[in-house]
Design an enzyme around this catalytic site. Structure first.
Site, PDB file in Angstrom:
ATOM      1  N   MET A   1      13.986  17.996  80.880  1.00  0.00           N
ATOM      2  CA  MET A   1      12.236  18.176  80.257  1.00  0.00           C
ATOM      3  C   MET A   1      12.101  16.206  80.969  1.00  0.00           C
ATOM      4  O   MET A   1      12.244  15.237  81.495  1.00  0.00           O
ATOM      5  CB  MET A   1      13.075  17.428  78.934  1.00  0.00           C
TER       6      MET A   1
ATOM      7  N   ILE B   1      21.439  13.649  78.979  1.00  0.00           N
ATOM      8  CA  ILE B   1      21.668  12.681  79.971  1.00  0.00           C
ATOM      9  C   ILE B   1      20.370  11.881  79.933  1.00  0.00           C
ATOM     10  O   ILE B   1      19.182  12.344  80.247  1.00  0.00           O
ATOM     11  CB  ILE B   1      21.578  13.255  80.944  1.00  0.00           C
TER      12      ILE B   1
ATOM     13  N   GLY C   1      12.136  11.316  79.239  1.00  0.00           N
ATOM     14  CA  GLY C   1      12.272  12.073  80.268  1.00  0.00           C
ATOM     15  C   GLY C   1      13.989  11.836  80.531  1.00  0.00           C
ATOM     16  O   GLY C   1      14.752  11.189  80.092  1.00  0.00           O
ATOM     17  N   SER C   2      14.382  13.221  80.733  1.00  0.00           N
ATOM     18  CA  SER C   2      15.984  13.305  80.666  1.00  0.00           C
ATOM     19  C   SER C   2      16.162  14.491  80.573  1.00  0.00           C
ATOM     20  O   SER C   2      15.838  15.398  81.373  1.00  0.00           O
ATOM     21  CB  SER C   2      16.280  12.916  79.105  1.00  0.00           C
ATOM     22  N   ARG C   3      17.465  14.987  80.419  1.00  0.00           N
ATOM     23  CA  ARG C   3      18.317  16.545  80.844  1.00  0.00           C
ATOM     24  C   ARG C   3      19.729  16.630  80.127  1.00  0.00           C
ATOM     25  O   ARG C   3      20.335  15.685  79.830  1.00  0.00           O
ATOM     26  CB  ARG C   3      18.988  15.767  82.197  1.00  0.00           C
TER      27      ARG C   3
END
Length: 217
Positions: free
Chosen positions: A97, A155, A185-187
């Site tokens: 993301m 994450i 911001g991440s995953r």
């Protein structure tokens, strides 16, 4: 609609924007500098608002599909060793993301939450190979009637500083409903049984609650 996790930040951003606009009118004489500061303040507020947006996406919940838990781009589809819960090989599908994506996390499947754990950690960029093991993260396992146990991991990235996870062990969750939020911001990694037929491709755009990751008849 805005996500409830953004209420405090949105309020502060609105207060700062209003204060900057009013004070700049009072103290700045240069017309162009005044307009630049005011426009910059409004853009800042708009970015905060769009980050915490929470579009309503009705889902026809079913046990035969796994849907994308978040918006973003599919960056990993590969067999890996999952060391925390399964301790064997799994098929990993990862969605990255960017800060402009919707950051709501949605449950990818119906089922019973068997495991939910928070891990403090580093803030490596979300696409870093070690981010899944070293960054701040949460691990959640849901037992689904069709696919068995599905693990997903929120994450944090280089900018993210707070992961919100609503899953608690023993909860029965419904596909597509709100599972949490990751700020800035991440995953998300999803771990499926090896051999699960996957409907997405690398670099494909995924829409949380809409894109089908995998399905079975």
């Amino acid at each position: 609609m805005f996500h409830k996790e953004g209420a405090k930040i949105i309020f502060i951003a609105m207060a700062i924007t209003v204060a900057v606009i009013l004070l700049s009118e009072e103290f700045i004489q240069s017309y162009w500098l005044l307009k630049f500061i005011q426009i910059f303040s409004l853009v800042f507020l708009i970015l905060i608002l769009q980050f915490f947006r929470n579009p309503k996406r009705p889902v026809n919940a079913t046990d035969t599909t796994i849907i994308a838990p978040v918006d973003g781009k599919v960056v990993v589809i590969e067999e890996v060793y999952e060391p925390e819960y399964f301790k064997d090989k799994r098929l990993q599908v990862s969605i990255f993301m960017s800060p402009i994506n919707v950051h709501v996390t949605r449950y990818a499947v119906n089922g019973l939450v068997k495991f939910s754990k928070y891990h403090p950690g580093k803030y490596l960029v979300a696409w870093h190979p070690k981010a899944s093991e070293e960054n701040e993260r949460t691990t959640v396992v849901i037992e689904n009637r069709t696919f068995g146990e599905i693990l997903y991991r929120q994450i944090a990235g280089a900018l993210a500083r707070r992961i919100v996870n609503y899953a608690r062990e023993g909860m029965h969750v419904v596909q597509g409903t709100d599972a949490g939020f990751i700020k800035f911001g991440s995953r998300v990694d999803i771990f499926l049984p090896v051999g699960t037929p996957v409907d997405v491709k690398l670099n494909q755009k995924a829409i949380g609650g809409k894109t089908i990751i995998a399905r079975r008849a």
